[in-house]
Design a protein around this motif. Structure first.
Motif, PDB file in Angstrom:
ATOM      1  N   GLN A   1     102.588  13.463  75.087  1.00 21.56           N
ATOM      2  CA  GLN A   1     102.122  13.887  74.202  1.00 21.56           C
ATOM      3  C   GLN A   1     100.570  13.681  74.010  1.00 21.56           C
ATOM      4  N   GLY A   2      99.771  14.605  73.539  1.00 22.33           N
ATOM      5  CA  GLY A   2      98.305  14.294  73.468  1.00 22.33           C
ATOM      6  C   GLY A   2      97.545  14.466  74.559  1.00 22.33           C
ATOM      7  N   GLN A   3      98.202  14.545  76.021  1.00 26.33           N
ATOM      8  CA  GLN A   3      97.564  14.756  77.220  1.00 26.33           C
ATOM      9  C   GLN A   3      96.753  15.847  77.257  1.00 26.33           C
ATOM     10  N   THR A   4      95.608  15.813  77.873  1.00 24.26           N
ATOM     11  CA  THR A   4      94.772  17.259  77.904  1.00 24.26           C
ATOM     12  C   THR A   4      95.274  18.281  78.999  1.00 24.26           C
ATOM     13  N   ILE A   5      95.731  19.339  78.663  1.00 26.40           N
ATOM     14  CA  ILE A   5      96.221  20.379  79.770  1.00 26.40           C
ATOM     15  C   ILE A   5      95.294  21.525  80.047  1.00 26.40           C
ATOM     16  N   GLY A   6      94.251  21.555  79.518  1.00 31.50           N
ATOM     17  CA  GLY A   6      93.316  22.577  79.517  1.00 31.50           C
ATOM     18  C   GLY A   6      92.173  22.548  78.525  1.00 31.50           C
ATOM     19  N   TYR A   7      91.211  23.625  78.661  1.00 31.80           N
ATOM     20  CA  TYR A   7      90.065  23.795  77.785  1.00 31.80           C
ATOM     21  C   TYR A   7      89.884  25.170  77.150  1.00 31.80           C
ATOM     22  N   VAL A   8      89.574  25.067  75.842  1.00 39.51           N
ATOM     23  CA  VAL A   8      89.367  26.382  75.164  1.00 39.51           C
ATOM     24  C   VAL A   8      88.539  27.321  75.893  1.00 39.51           C
ATOM     25  N   GLY A   9      88.831  28.565  75.904  1.00 37.18           N
ATOM     26  CA  GLY A   9      88.216  29.593  76.363  1.00 37.18           C
ATOM     27  C   GLY A   9      88.227  31.065  75.805  1.00 37.18           C
ATOM     28  N   SER A  10      87.814  32.078  76.493  1.00 39.18           N
ATOM     29  CA  SER A  10      87.938  33.371  75.899  1.00 39.18           C
ATOM     30  C   SER A  10      88.518  34.309  77.047  1.00 39.18           C
ATOM     31  N   THR A  11      89.378  33.713  77.863  1.00 42.18           N
ATOM     32  CA  THR A  11      90.097  34.865  78.902  1.00 42.18           C
ATOM     33  C   THR A  11      91.217  35.741  78.306  1.00 42.18           C
ATOM     34  N   GLY A  12      91.239  36.626  79.195  1.00 43.00           N
ATOM     35  CA  GLY A  12      92.406  37.671  78.662  1.00 43.00           C
ATOM     36  C   GLY A  12      91.809  38.363  77.591  1.00 43.00           C
ATOM     37  N   TYR A  13      93.015  38.946  76.927  1.00 46.67           N
ATOM     38  CA  TYR A  13      92.574  39.907  75.719  1.00 46.67           C
ATOM     39  C   TYR A  13      92.117  38.882  74.483  1.00 46.67           C
ATOM     40  N   SER A  14      90.802  38.727  74.530  1.00 51.24           N
ATOM     41  CA  SER A  14      90.152  37.948  73.501  1.00 51.24           C
ATOM     42  C   SER A  14      88.729  38.250  72.994  1.00 51.24           C
ATOM     43  N   THR A  15      88.589  37.999  71.794  1.00 48.49           N
ATOM     44  CA  THR A  15      87.260  38.150  71.255  1.00 48.49           C
ATOM     45  C   THR A  15      86.369  37.347  71.055  1.00 48.49           C
ATOM     46  N   GLY A  16      86.718  35.995  71.629  1.00 53.08           N
ATOM     47  CA  GLY A  16      85.870  34.933  71.550  1.00 53.08           C
ATOM     48  C   GLY A  16      86.635  33.520  71.776  1.00 53.08           C
ATOM     49  N   PRO A  17      85.863  32.444  71.834  1.00 56.16           N
ATOM     50  CA  PRO A  17      86.544  31.142  72.210  1.00 56.16           C
ATOM     51  C   PRO A  17      87.560  30.797  71.229  1.00 56.16           C
ATOM     52  N   HIS A  18      88.756  30.423  71.599  1.00 53.35           N
ATOM     53  CA  HIS A  18      89.644  30.171  70.461  1.00 53.35           C
ATOM     54  C   HIS A  18      91.233  29.650  71.439  1.00 53.35           C
ATOM     55  N   LEU A  19      91.826  28.958  70.723  1.00 52.20           N
ATOM     56  CA  LEU A  19      93.128  28.678  71.270  1.00 52.20           C
ATOM     57  C   LEU A  19      94.220  29.353  70.673  1.00 52.20           C
ATOM     58  N   HIS A  20      94.888  30.156  71.593  1.00 56.64           N
ATOM     59  CA  HIS A  20      96.232  30.868  70.697  1.00 56.64           C
ATOM     60  C   HIS A  20      97.292  29.844  71.091  1.00 56.64           C
ATOM     61  N   PHE A  21      98.273  29.455  70.011  1.00 58.72           N
ATOM     62  CA  PHE A  21      99.279  28.520  70.029  1.00 58.72           C
ATOM     63  C   PHE A  21     100.609  29.210  69.350  1.00 58.72           C
ATOM     64  N   SER A  22     101.460  29.411  70.320  1.00 61.01           N
ATOM     65  CA  SER A  22     102.778  29.584  70.026  1.00 61.01           C
ATOM     66  C   SER A  22     103.864  28.856  70.128  1.00 61.01           C
ATOM     67  N   VAL A  23     104.856  28.825  69.350  1.00 59.21           N
ATOM     68  CA  VAL A  23     106.085  27.877  69.353  1.00 59.21           C
ATOM     69  C   VAL A  23     107.288  28.756  69.384  1.00 59.21           C
ATOM     70  N   TYR A  24     108.391  28.196  70.228  1.00 62.28           N
ATOM     71  CA  TYR A  24     109.462  28.900  70.438  1.00 62.28           C
ATOM     72  C   TYR A  24     110.915  27.861  70.285  1.00 62.28           C
ATOM     73  N   LYS A  25     111.701  28.340  69.719  1.00 57.22           N
ATOM     74  CA  LYS A  25     112.946  27.256  69.426  1.00 57.22           C
ATOM     75  C   LYS A  25     114.002  28.176  69.834  1.00 57.22           C
ATOM     76  N   ASN A  26     114.934  27.650  70.783  1.00 56.31           N
ATOM     77  CA  ASN A  26     116.063  28.261  71.450  1.00 56.31           C
ATOM     78  C   ASN A  26     115.556  29.802  71.812  1.00 56.31           C
ATOM     79  N   SER A  27     114.406  29.676  72.557  1.00 54.84           N
ATOM     80  CA  SER A  27     113.983  31.156  73.018  1.00 54.84           C
ATOM     81  C   SER A  27     113.563  32.261  72.185  1.00 54.84           C
ATOM     82  N   GLN A  28     113.226  31.890  70.724  1.00 49.33           N
ATOM     83  CA  GLN A  28     112.900  32.625  69.736  1.00 49.33           C
ATOM     84  C   GLN A  28     111.439  32.118  69.228  1.00 49.33           C
ATOM     85  N   LEU A  29     110.617  33.159  68.947  1.00 49.51           N
ATOM     86  CA  LEU A  29     109.429  32.749  68.160  1.00 49.51           C
ATOM     87  C   LEU A  29     109.887  32.127  66.792  1.00 49.51           C
ATOM     88  N   VAL A  30     108.984  31.188  66.764  1.00 50.50           N
ATOM     89  CA  VAL A  30     109.059  30.720  65.345  1.00 50.50           C
ATOM     90  C   VAL A  30     107.484  30.310  64.563  1.00 50.50           C
TER      91      VAL A  30
END
Length: 390
Positions: free
Chosen positions: A353-382
């Motif tokens: 927990q808290g370990q750096t896993i990457g750096y903010v960018g704007s790759t893919g379908y993006s309009t500017g630098p940001h982090l898209h953060f999604s959470v799944y519980k039992n394979s379902q979006l929450v």
């Protein structure tokens, strides 16, 4: 005839003021005029020559442009086609859709990101554990008339807290966590000795002011059950005494801490929320579509940290998410971090927990630098706000 200039008396005595005849004066004038005329004629010829040369240059330039008309036509056509294709691409990938893991489709029809999610989830040892620690396929004992007994177990390769609990007929993982004072279930090691009680329950250390009545009320267990299970002949308690509370469970916060489920924000700096979880207008096309996470705008290059410890399910590229990482955390939870400038972990790696896993960018379908953060519980979006306050 002679023309005499009206000069003072010095004119007649100075050679430079000698009388000049009209013929001589006219001849001097003609000489001057010829010189001026020749100069004017030379300037006119030079102007004509320059005009002629400029005309020829422009003719040559227009001829060159005209000869390249097909080239410019092809360039214009390719540019127009590119614009139309990109517009069509945006309309296709941003069409309204149900909550899915990603937009790229593999040969078997499964989303790339969804496939990556399920790779780790299907083997998650906590998929059958409820939020209060109860194991779904084990029946709990509800009558406590016998004294608790203890045995020892040595952790083997491949063991986890859920399987060990099942092996001994325990229906709640709180039991082994409490009795063995386990701070993090993911840090069990091969060869570790565990104390196994003969029934479900938790250990409780008596503090000053405790009574059997207060403990009974706190856990919802009768005084008689506490006396019987602990083989007590007196209800007198002493501070420091350790009791086994049959049927007791750890509180939610303690259990989550043991499971590594106390979340932290994936960004340690200030950010701006640019898009919430749920339906929204697509930032490119304006078409209503489902947003599968929360967008946190921040400067490019900002470190992204694991919101909770776990194992990297995948680290890769998606046309929609750009560079992205998925982490499986246990108890059915997984998190997705997208649009990274780059990632610094690899598939199968265990992260804290808290370990750096990457750096903010704007790759893919993006309009500017940001982090898209999604959470799944039992394979379902929450909604990410169900586990964290952003």
């Amino acid at each position: 005839m002679e023309i005499i200039s009206f000069l003072d008396s010095r004119s007649y005595r100075s050679p430079e003021y000698e009388p000049v005849s009209l013929d001589k004066m006219l001849e001097k004038q003609r000489i001057v005029q010829r010189s001026v005329r020749k100069k004017s004629e030379a300037q006119a010829k030079a102007a004509v020559r320059v005009t002629t040369e400029s005309t020829e240059i422009f003719k040559a330039l227009f001829a060159s442009i005209y000869s390249l008309r097909w080239f410019f036509a092809v360039v214009a056509a390719v540019s127009l086609a590119s614009v139309l294709f990109f517009r069509a691409y945006l309309l296709i990938i941003s069409r309204p859709q149900q909550a899915v893991f990603g937009s790229e489709i593999t040969a078997d029809g499964a989303s790339l990101v969804q496939t990556a999610m399920k790779q780790m989830f299907v083997d998650d040892e906590y998929s059958q554990v409820s939020d209060d620690g109860t194991i779904a396929d084990v029946t709990a004992e509800t009558v406590f008339t016998r004294t608790v007994e203890y045995s020892q177990y040595t952790v083997k390769s491949g063991d986890n807290i859920t399987d060990i609990s099942r092996k001994f007929g325990l229906s709640n993982i709180s039991t082994l966590i409490s009795v063995n004072n386990i701070e993090n279930v993911r840090k069990l090691w091969v060869g570790q000795k565990l104390t196994i009680p003969s029934m479900d329950g938790v250990s409780y250390k008596v503090v000053q002011g405790d009574s059997l009545a207060s403990i009974s009320s706190r856990y919802g267990i009768s005084v008689e059950d506490i006396l019987d299970v602990n083989d007590m002949t007196s209800d007198v308690l002493q501070p420091g005494m350790v009791l086994f509370i049959p049927g007791g469970k750890l509180d939610s916060e303690t259990l989550k801490k043991s499971l590594g489920e106390l979340w932290i924000k994936p960004l340690a700096v200030s950010y701006r929320i640019t898009s919430e979880f749920g339906y929204r207008a697509d930032p490119f096309t304006g078409v209503r579509s489902y947003h599968t996470g929360i967008d946190l705008a921040v400067s490019a290059g900002t470190p992204i940290r694991a919101s909770m410890g776990g194992k990297v399910s995948t680290a890769g590229w998606s046309n929609t998410y750009g560079n992205y990482v998925i982490i499986s955390h246990g108890n059915g939870y997984q998190t997705l971090y997208a649009h990274m400038q780059k990632y610094s972990v690899k598939k199968g790696e265990t992260v804290n927990q808290g370990q750096t896993i990457g750096y903010v960018g704007s790759t893919g379908y993006s309009t500017g630098p940001h982090l898209h953060f999604s959470v799944y519980k039992n394979s379902q979006l929450v909604s990410p706000t169900s586990i964290l306050q952003f």
